[in-house]
Write an enzyme that holds these catalytic residues in place. Sequence first.
Site, short mmCIF file in Angstrom:
data_model
loop_
_atom_site.label_atom_id
_atom_site.label_comp_id
_atom_site.label_asym_id
_atom_site.label_seq_id
_atom_site.Cartn_x
_atom_site.Cartn_y
_atom_site.Cartn_z
N GLN A 1 86.66 12.67 -4.35
CA GLN A 1 87.60 13.16 -5.35
C GLN A 1 87.01 13.04 -6.76
O GLN A 1 87.19 13.92 -7.60
CB GLN A 1 88.93 12.42 -5.28
N LYS B 1 99.06 5.55 3.19
CA LYS B 1 99.03 5.62 4.65
C LYS B 1 98.72 4.25 5.24
O LYS B 1 97.88 3.51 4.73
CB LYS B 1 97.97 6.62 5.11
N THR C 1 96.63 19.28 4.57
CA THR C 1 96.88 18.48 5.78
C THR C 1 97.96 19.07 6.68
O THR C 1 98.18 18.58 7.78
CB THR C 1 97.29 17.05 5.38
N ARG D 1 94.54 9.21 8.84
CA ARG D 1 95.10 10.54 9.01
C ARG D 1 94.50 11.23 10.24
O ARG D 1 93.36 10.94 10.63
CB ARG D 1 94.82 11.41 7.79
N LYS E 1 112.63 13.31 2.80
CA LYS E 1 112.65 13.09 4.24
C LYS E 1 113.98 13.58 4.81
O LYS E 1 115.05 13.26 4.30
CB LYS E 1 112.48 11.60 4.57
N THR E 2 113.91 14.39 5.88
CA THR E 2 115.09 14.93 6.53
C THR E 2 115.10 14.51 7.99
O THR E 2 114.17 13.85 8.47
CB THR E 2 115.12 16.46 6.44
N HIS F 1 104.64 18.36 -3.16
CA HIS F 1 103.74 19.36 -3.74
C HIS F 1 104.46 20.15 -4.82
O HIS F 1 103.87 20.51 -5.84
CB HIS F 1 103.24 20.33 -2.67
N ASP G 1 100.40 7.77 -7.47
CA ASP G 1 99.67 7.10 -6.40
C ASP G 1 98.18 7.49 -6.41
O ASP G 1 97.37 6.88 -5.71
CB ASP G 1 100.29 7.41 -5.03
N HIS H 1 105.23 20.78 0.84
CA HIS H 1 106.53 20.10 0.88
C HIS H 1 106.99 19.80 -0.54
O HIS H 1 106.35 20.19 -1.51
CB HIS H 1 106.45 18.85 1.76
N LYS I 1 110.42 7.22 -0.99
CA LYS I 1 110.01 8.60 -1.24
C LYS I 1 111.13 9.56 -0.87
O LYS I 1 111.72 9.46 0.20
CB LYS I 1 108.75 8.94 -0.44
#
Length: 408
Positions: free
Chosen positions: A171, A82, A40, A86, A230-231, A48, A192, A45, A227
């Site tokens: 999936q 989400k 995506t 997406r 995040k920055t 992953h 998740d 990140h 989560k």
Amino acid sequence: MTLFEELKRRGLIAQCTDEKEVERLINDEKVTFYIGFDATADSLHIGHYLQLSIIARMQKAGHLPIVLLGTGTTMIGDPTGKTDMRKMLTVEQINYNAERFRQQMERFVDFSEGKSILARNGDWLMNLNYIELLRDVGVHFSVNRMLTAECVKTRLAKGLSFLEFNYMIMQSYDFLHLNREYSCQMQLGGDDQWSNIIEGVDLVRRVEGKKVYGLTFTLLTTKEGKKMGKTEKGALWLDREKTSPYEFFQYWRNVADEDVIPCLKMLTFIPIEEIEDIENNIDSFGINNAKEKLAYEMTKIVHGEKDAEESLAAAKALFGEGGNIENAPITEISADELTDGAVQVVDLLVKTGIAPSKGEARRLIQQGGVSVNGEKVAAPNAAVSENELREGVMLKKGKKIYHRAILK
């Protein structure tokens, strides 16, 4: 200590479809397993990375990973986690992202012959005949059961497209295909993904009459359940062009006290006994020393020892402990960004990524949270001159966020 025991001690295991058998397989057999990565974005990140570290642990223990690039499932989009649909990507964008993933994964996964399998689910999903899929696969899915899945329920209130509703089927079909093609016995993923994984396990049982297994891992969250990763600029990317090694180092150096030990356990390859010793003697070891160790280890794993050493030296310099300040993150300002021989601090904060917007930058200044070269900025319209930029200026937000700006 067995691999399964270590995974438990590190707090990594969340759920299994059959814990006793999964434990036996992981400890005593050579298992072919897979983890999927939807393409995506054009970089992996930190979420992953957790999955890749699991692959590395399993691979080191002699198991065979199938690294599945979701060139087909990305066409649909996973609704998990989400609130909105997406963004739709083109085939070209997805294939580009998948190739970028593969390049970055080579740092963590051994792709040499016989050590792993790299697959792209677009190779089979894009060729499926819809009517055949409905008859051969769709017949095994209960809509009532699918509606109870958490990833579906959270989207129903705002509207779940039929496109996304098919994601679970796609999936699950991956597991069926990989079982047929490579005798894949197990699917792994973040917790998740539990609903998607158990549907895949059930599909293989119904179609092939085989017992396969699912295993999920703890999501990377703070103690408050948010989560991690995040920055100010968004996600904590593994691509150094998106998140510099120094910014990456600083993220881990600045985690909350209560998150340090869990991160050391889940993310690093430091022996678990050593981490537990730090945990049991944290007062004498020092919480800041533990944070520094976490930051150094994570930066070394993702970017290499040289970047870890330089980031550590920069951090020590900025916090007055000696070291080389030249390794602090730098943003170059071009001459055409100057107005009347100067640039506003507000613009510098946005340009360097310290603030996401001019409005947020002004708010930070008004609250007294910004300094330039050690001097607190008092006025929202404060500016830095061209001569100052030639020398380079050090911007600081709060106590821990530093960034240099210099004229090209």
